[in-house]
Design a protein around this motif. Structure first.
Motif, PDB file in Angstrom:
ATOM      1  N   ASN A 277     -15.358  -3.032   9.359  1.00  0.00           N
ATOM      2  CA  ASN A 277     -14.406  -1.978   9.721  1.00  0.00           C
ATOM      3  C   ASN A 277     -15.055  -0.908  10.582  1.00  0.00           C
ATOM      4  OD1 ASN A 277     -12.603  -2.114   6.531  1.00  0.00           O
ATOM      5  ND2 ASN A 277     -12.379  -3.335   8.383  1.00  0.00           N
TER       6      ASN A 277
ATOM      7  N   ARG B 156      -3.880  -1.385  12.908  1.00  0.00           N
ATOM      8  CA  ARG B 156      -3.730   0.047  13.205  1.00  0.00           C
ATOM      9  C   ARG B 156      -5.080   0.741  13.101  1.00  0.00           C
ATOM     10  NH1 ARG B 156      -0.638   2.761   8.517  1.00  0.00           N
ATOM     11  NH2 ARG B 156      -2.459   1.832   7.527  1.00  0.00           N
ATOM     12  N   ASP B 157      -5.872   0.362  12.093  1.00  0.00           N
ATOM     13  CA  ASP B 157      -7.186   0.971  11.919  1.00  0.00           C
ATOM     14  C   ASP B 157      -8.128   0.607  13.067  1.00  0.00           C
ATOM     15  OD1 ASP B 157      -6.214   2.018   9.559  1.00  0.00           O
ATOM     16  OD2 ASP B 157      -6.998   0.384   8.329  1.00  0.00           O
TER      17      ASP B 157
ATOM     18  N   LYS C 242      -7.483   2.971  15.927  1.00  0.00           N
ATOM     19  CA  LYS C 242      -8.093   4.278  15.688  1.00  0.00           C
ATOM     20  C   LYS C 242      -9.564   4.267  16.088  1.00  0.00           C
ATOM     21  CE  LYS C 242      -5.136   5.691  11.799  1.00  0.00           C
ATOM     22  NZ  LYS C 242      -5.115   5.966  10.335  1.00  0.00           N
TER      23      LYS C 242
END
Length: 539
Positions: A270, A453-454, A457
């Motif tokens: 991530n 979506r992350d 960002k």
């Protein structure tokens, strides 16, 4: 450094070594209409599946671009050495019995053989050992000893996995997802997943990358891959296994992968803006979104359905993922009321009911009231009936209306079925032609959207310093204590709590006064401190 994978993954000539499984490779090459030359190598057979056999590597008419080595593990080494001497483009090493046997083979014989393969290959690329190979659906080329369910595409996603069986299963998907490449990496003896994915990103026909990960071989290569993906605006989605102890154990015996800390791997991926999801359904939905649109940029979504039940379901599923359903504007309400009448409650999610179900013009007008707003994503929920028992005639006006409304859309539009099995493959393919994203299953679709979506960002942030050492150590791992570990993490830019080594009572009191906060006291030089009652919290 290993040579380019171009000849291996886009071959014009393919050499096939061995008997039974090698015959399957030739069958699949013929089925996929491979346009190049196929050369079989066998010491005694004259033909395999109608293809003339050569006695040895050195009898071949030229250096092959790619080779399938489907012989036993000991013989594999000498053949790979011969191919390297011939300057072959690359090899798929099919045999098993290498480093994946380490957990049960105390002699380490399998690992020794794998090291010999890598040494024999030199700079020649090797996939595996212990893997099926690859399928290139863009150029009708493969080295694959089994059936598969894909078809030729002009653009599509690349999927890389350590499991050949998972790869086969993914090619059998009936969602209309265009797959450009499927690559299995097996034990990753020479090339790891990230290195291969980096090469595939260079193909302009590849729209996104999906990774099924058992173990991360070299974090530095993943960081390089992530930076390239961001530069090319091609999203990556990862399904990381090893969450449970049983899964962690299975990966060791399967492909010799150390699953490592699952939470640590997820945090690492991530951090690199690689979307992580659970389950193959979400994996395929995420790739479908990336293929059409790439990651979304926010949390404002809308939903259209002709049922209050579906509207309620998507609202409940979206809330824990922190998606927002903006209220309809006064303009939207006015237009929708004129289309739907006074009996329909106007809200987002919108249940437009069935009063206009067969009226394509009014359906189109209603859909445009939502598609022409700058939502981050719009879901149109619609399940199709069973085609072998029912007729889909009544759904035609609505589907045509969606296609027309998409022409002037100001947001990405997803056609989503509440159940995964209620999306006919032909419909999915047709929707893709209109840049409408076919998604299956409410829960897995929303989960995929949340993960992507992350990514958006992270892409929008400025590049951060490397979180990995410049030279990831190849030598045997070593254990360092907690204080040393936190020092290393701080040096590469991660926030860690302030800490000190205390050797006497006076030092303890002095450092406690410096910190002026509640502290934890831990014994030094003890592994598994909690089990030894060597940790005191809240001092």
């Amino acid at each position: 450094m290993v040579k380019s994978l171009d000849r291996l993954l886009r071959p014009k000539t393919i050499a096939v070594y061995g008997g039974g499984w090698s015959g399957n490779v030739i069958k699949e090459l013929k089925k996929i209409s491979f346009a190049g030359e196929i050369w079989a190598i066998h010491p005694t057979k004259k033909f395999i599946e109608g293809v003339k056999c050569y006695r040895s590597s050195f009898d071949l008419p030229a250096s092959p671009d790619a080779a399938f080595v489907g012989v036993n593990r000991e013989k594999t080494i000498s053949i790979i050495k011969e191919l390297a001497e011939l300057n072959a483009g690359g090899v798929v090493s099919f045999a098993s019995g290498f480093s994946e046997t380490l957990a049960d083979d105390k002699s380490r014989y399998g690992k020794t053989l794998q090291d010999k393969i890598i040494a024999a290959a030199g700079r020649m690329p090797v996939l595996g050992p212990n893997c099926y190979g690859f399928i290139n659906y863009l150029d009708n080329a493969l080295i694959w000893p089994d059936q598969h369910g894909g078809e030729k595409v002009h653009t599509g996603v690349a999927i890389l996995t350590q499991s050949s069986n998972i790869a086969i299963n993914l090619t059998m998907q009936c969602r209309g997802l265009p797959i450009a490449y499927v690559v299995t990496v097996g034990n990753q003896g020479q090339l790891n997943q990230a290195q291969i994915a980096f090469e595939l990103l260079q193909d302009p026909r590849v729209t996104a990358v999906g990774l099924h990960i058992e173990g991360i071989k070299n974090p530095k290569d993943f960081e390089k891959l992530a930076r390239e993906a961001k530069a090319k605006k091609k999203g990556i989605v990862a399904l990381k296994v090893g969450k449970s102890k049983l899964a962690e154990s299975a990966t060791v015996s399967h492909t010799a992968s150390m699953a490592g800390s699952y939470k640590g791997a997820i945090a690492f991926l991530n951090k690199l803006a690689i979307a992580t999801i659970d389950g193959l359904g979400s994996f395929l939905n995420a790739l479908m979104i990336l293929h059409v649109h790439q990651p979304i940029s926010g949390s404002k979504i809308a939903s259209l359905s002709c049922s209050g039940g579906e509207a309620s379901l998507i609202a409940d599923l979206a809330e824990p993922l922190q998606f927002q359903f903006p209220k309809l504007s006064l303009k939207q309400k006015k237009e929708l009321k004129s289309i739907l009448g006074n009996l329909v409650h106007l809200s987002n999610p919108l249940d437009y009911q069935t009063y206009i179900w067969n009226d394509q013009e009014k359906l189109q007008q209603a859909f445009k009231c939502m598609t022409e707003v700058r939502y981050d994503f719009l879901f149109i929920i619609m399940d199709l009936p069973k085609q072998d028992r029912c007729t889909t005639e009544a759904w035609v006006p609505a589907i045509k209306a969606i296609k027309e409304a998409k022409k002037s859309a100001m947001c990405p539009v997803g056609f989503i079925t509440s159940l995964e099995e209620n999306m006919p493959e032909e419909l999915a393919k047709d929707l893709l032609k209109h840049a409408i994203i076919p998604l299956t299953g409410l829960e897995s679709s929303l989960g995929a959207l949340g993960a992507l979506r992350d990514v958006s960002k992270m892409w929008n942030k400025q590049s951060t310093p490397s979180v990995i050492w410049a030279q990831w150590p190849d030598r045997k791992s070593r254990t360092i204590n907690e204080f040393q570990s936190k020092k290393v993490l701080k040096e590469i830019g991660l926030n860690v709590p302030k800490g000190f080594i205390i050797r006497d009572t006076n030092s303890l009191v002095n450092k406690f006064r410096v910190l002026k906060k509640t502290v934890a006291l831990k014994a030094f030089g003890i592994n598994h401190k909690t089990e030894a009652s060597a940790v005191s919290l809240g001092i």
